[in-house]
Design an enzyme around this catalytic site. Structure first.
Site, mmCIF file in Angstrom:
data_model
loop_
_atom_site.group_PDB
_atom_site.id
_atom_site.type_symbol
_atom_site.label_atom_id
_atom_site.label_comp_id
_atom_site.label_asym_id
_atom_site.label_seq_id
_atom_site.Cartn_x
_atom_site.Cartn_y
_atom_site.Cartn_z
ATOM 1 N N GLU A 169 12.030 -9.696 2.810
ATOM 2 C CA GLU A 169 11.280 -8.581 3.179
ATOM 3 C C GLU A 169 12.165 -7.392 2.774
ATOM 4 O O GLU A 169 13.263 -7.419 3.128
ATOM 5 C CB GLU A 169 11.020 -8.707 4.652
ATOM 6 C CG GLU A 169 10.708 -7.242 5.176
ATOM 7 C CD GLU A 169 10.071 -7.532 6.816
ATOM 8 O OE1 GLU A 169 10.242 -8.617 7.412
ATOM 9 O OE2 GLU A 169 10.097 -6.390 7.312
ATOM 10 N N ALA A 228 3.075 -0.846 5.096
ATOM 11 C CA ALA A 228 2.613 -1.116 6.333
ATOM 12 C C ALA A 228 1.981 -2.353 6.689
ATOM 13 O O ALA A 228 1.881 -2.515 7.946
ATOM 14 C CB ALA A 228 1.366 0.213 6.440
ATOM 15 N N HIS A 268 12.409 -2.996 2.638
ATOM 16 C CA HIS A 268 12.003 -1.444 2.950
ATOM 17 C C HIS A 268 12.906 -0.287 2.253
ATOM 18 O O HIS A 268 14.118 -0.716 2.508
ATOM 19 C CB HIS A 268 11.763 -1.273 4.446
ATOM 20 C CG HIS A 268 10.851 -2.371 4.844
ATOM 21 N ND1 HIS A 268 9.394 -2.167 4.860
ATOM 22 C CD2 HIS A 268 11.230 -3.370 5.960
ATOM 23 C CE1 HIS A 268 8.589 -3.231 5.489
ATOM 24 N NE2 HIS A 268 9.800 -3.827 6.088
ATOM 25 N N PRO A 321 0.917 -1.113 -0.015
ATOM 26 C CA PRO A 321 0.069 -0.116 -0.041
ATOM 27 C C PRO A 321 0.857 1.062 0.007
ATOM 28 O O PRO A 321 1.795 1.274 0.815
ATOM 29 C CB PRO A 321 -0.779 -0.173 1.338
ATOM 30 C CG PRO A 321 -0.147 -1.070 2.145
ATOM 31 C CD PRO A 321 0.454 -2.082 1.189
ATOM 32 N N ASN A 322 0.349 2.075 -0.718
ATOM 33 C CA ASN A 322 0.965 3.379 -0.934
ATOM 34 C C ASN A 322 2.098 3.645 -1.779
ATOM 35 O O ASN A 322 2.803 4.718 -2.146
ATOM 36 C CB ASN A 322 1.118 4.226 0.395
ATOM 37 C CG ASN A 322 -0.162 4.373 1.475
ATOM 38 O OD1 ASN A 322 -0.982 4.929 0.717
ATOM 39 N ND2 ASN A 322 -0.509 3.745 2.413
ATOM 40 N N ARG A 334 13.022 4.291 13.025
ATOM 41 C CA ARG A 334 11.615 4.987 12.898
ATOM 42 C C ARG A 334 10.931 4.619 13.947
ATOM 43 O O ARG A 334 11.057 4.231 15.113
ATOM 44 C CB ARG A 334 11.129 4.927 11.486
ATOM 45 C CG ARG A 334 11.783 5.081 10.152
ATOM 46 C CD ARG A 334 11.160 5.105 9.094
ATOM 47 N NE ARG A 334 10.059 5.946 8.889
ATOM 48 C CZ ARG A 334 8.956 5.827 7.843
ATOM 49 N NH1 ARG A 334 9.333 4.797 7.005
ATOM 50 N NH2 ARG A 334 8.037 6.532 7.976
ATOM 51 N N TYR A 394 11.042 8.797 1.736
ATOM 52 C CA TYR A 394 11.160 7.807 0.648
ATOM 53 C C TYR A 394 11.889 8.077 -0.437
ATOM 54 O O TYR A 394 12.034 7.078 -1.586
ATOM 55 C CB TYR A 394 9.763 7.340 0.232
ATOM 56 C CG TYR A 394 8.855 6.927 1.716
ATOM 57 C CD1 TYR A 394 9.360 5.517 2.333
ATOM 58 C CD2 TYR A 394 8.071 7.502 2.123
ATOM 59 C CE1 TYR A 394 8.676 5.126 3.311
ATOM 60 C CE2 TYR A 394 7.117 7.062 3.151
ATOM 61 C CZ TYR A 394 7.375 5.905 3.841
ATOM 62 O OH TYR A 394 6.948 5.490 4.821
ATOM 63 N N ARG A 400 5.159 12.137 -2.776
ATOM 64 C CA ARG A 400 5.203 12.858 -1.647
ATOM 65 C C ARG A 400 6.004 12.357 -0.884
ATOM 66 O O ARG A 400 6.854 11.359 -0.941
ATOM 67 C CB ARG A 400 3.960 12.655 -1.039
ATOM 68 C CG ARG A 400 2.940 13.216 -1.999
ATOM 69 C CD ARG A 400 1.317 12.913 -1.341
ATOM 70 N NE ARG A 400 0.727 12.996 -2.798
ATOM 71 C CZ ARG A 400 -0.467 12.197 -3.063
ATOM 72 N NH1 ARG A 400 -0.727 11.450 -2.113
ATOM 73 N NH2 ARG A 400 -1.172 12.249 -4.205
ATOM 74 N N ASN A 451 8.066 -5.946 -0.755
ATOM 75 C CA ASN A 451 7.667 -4.552 0.239
ATOM 76 C C ASN A 451 6.346 -4.389 0.470
ATOM 77 O O ASN A 451 5.461 -3.783 -0.276
ATOM 78 C CB ASN A 451 8.317 -3.090 -0.488
ATOM 79 C CG ASN A 451 8.393 -2.110 0.533
ATOM 80 O OD1 ASN A 451 7.469 -2.066 1.563
ATOM 81 N ND2 ASN A 451 8.899 -1.196 0.342
#
Ligand code: CA2
Length: 145
Positions: free
Chosen positions: A98, A77, A100, A10-11, A107, A23, A18, A74
């Site tokens: 996995e 969330a 990221h 997601p996203n 974070r 990112y 943005r 990836n």
């Protein structure tokens, strides 16, 4: 030729538009192009996909069985919440990495938890878009014995 599914959650379709301070400014289309080029360089077939929907990600993981030799994920969330994704990865019995962009351990505390890590062979985080290339090299080594 070995084949890998690179799956994005997601996203991540918003990458480069943005929050570039978190990112980066590379778009997901840029990352896909980079992965396809790197796949040619290291002899690894690449399929690239993204969904904002947990069930669609589960379906894509199921469909990878018999079609691909490994999965780079990836999960965005959903990494921190989804037992369904963990179960899906475990069920297909393919090596999964996995991934990221950001260093999730530097974070918020909730990003330090990963449900999917238990079903993955390893984790790459914090290297931005370059992490996709690193994950592909790791997958190539893993599936080439
Ligand atoms: O660092 C990563 O790759 C993450 O998987 C990204 C997820 C986050 O929830 C994970 O904790 C770490 C968020 C992706 C959001 O992507 C955006 C891209 C541009 C603008 C806004 C969000």
């Amino acid at each position: 030729m070995a084949s890998v599914l690179i799956l994005n959650g997601p996203n991540l379709n918003l990458l480069g538009t943005r929050q570039p301070e978190v990112y980066g400014s590379t778009t997901l289309a840029d990352i896909e192009a980079m992965c396809l080029a790197h796949g040619e360089a290291i002899d690894l077939k690449v399929s690239f996909a993204q969904s904002n929907h947990e069930g669609a990600l589960v379906d894509a993981i199921h469909a990878a069985r018999g079609a691909h030799d490994g999965i780079i994920l990836n999960a965005g969330a959903y990494t921190h919440t989804s037992i369904a994704l963990m179960d899906a990865i475990a069920s297909v019995e393919l090596p999964a990495i996995e991934l990221h962009l950001s260093n999730v351990h530097a974070r918020e505390d909730f990003r330090h938890v990963s449900y999917i890590a238990k079903a993955c062979v390893g984790i790459i985080c914090g290297f931005g878009a370059q992490g996709y290339v690193l994950a592909m090299d790791a997958m190539k080594a893993k599936v080439s014995g």
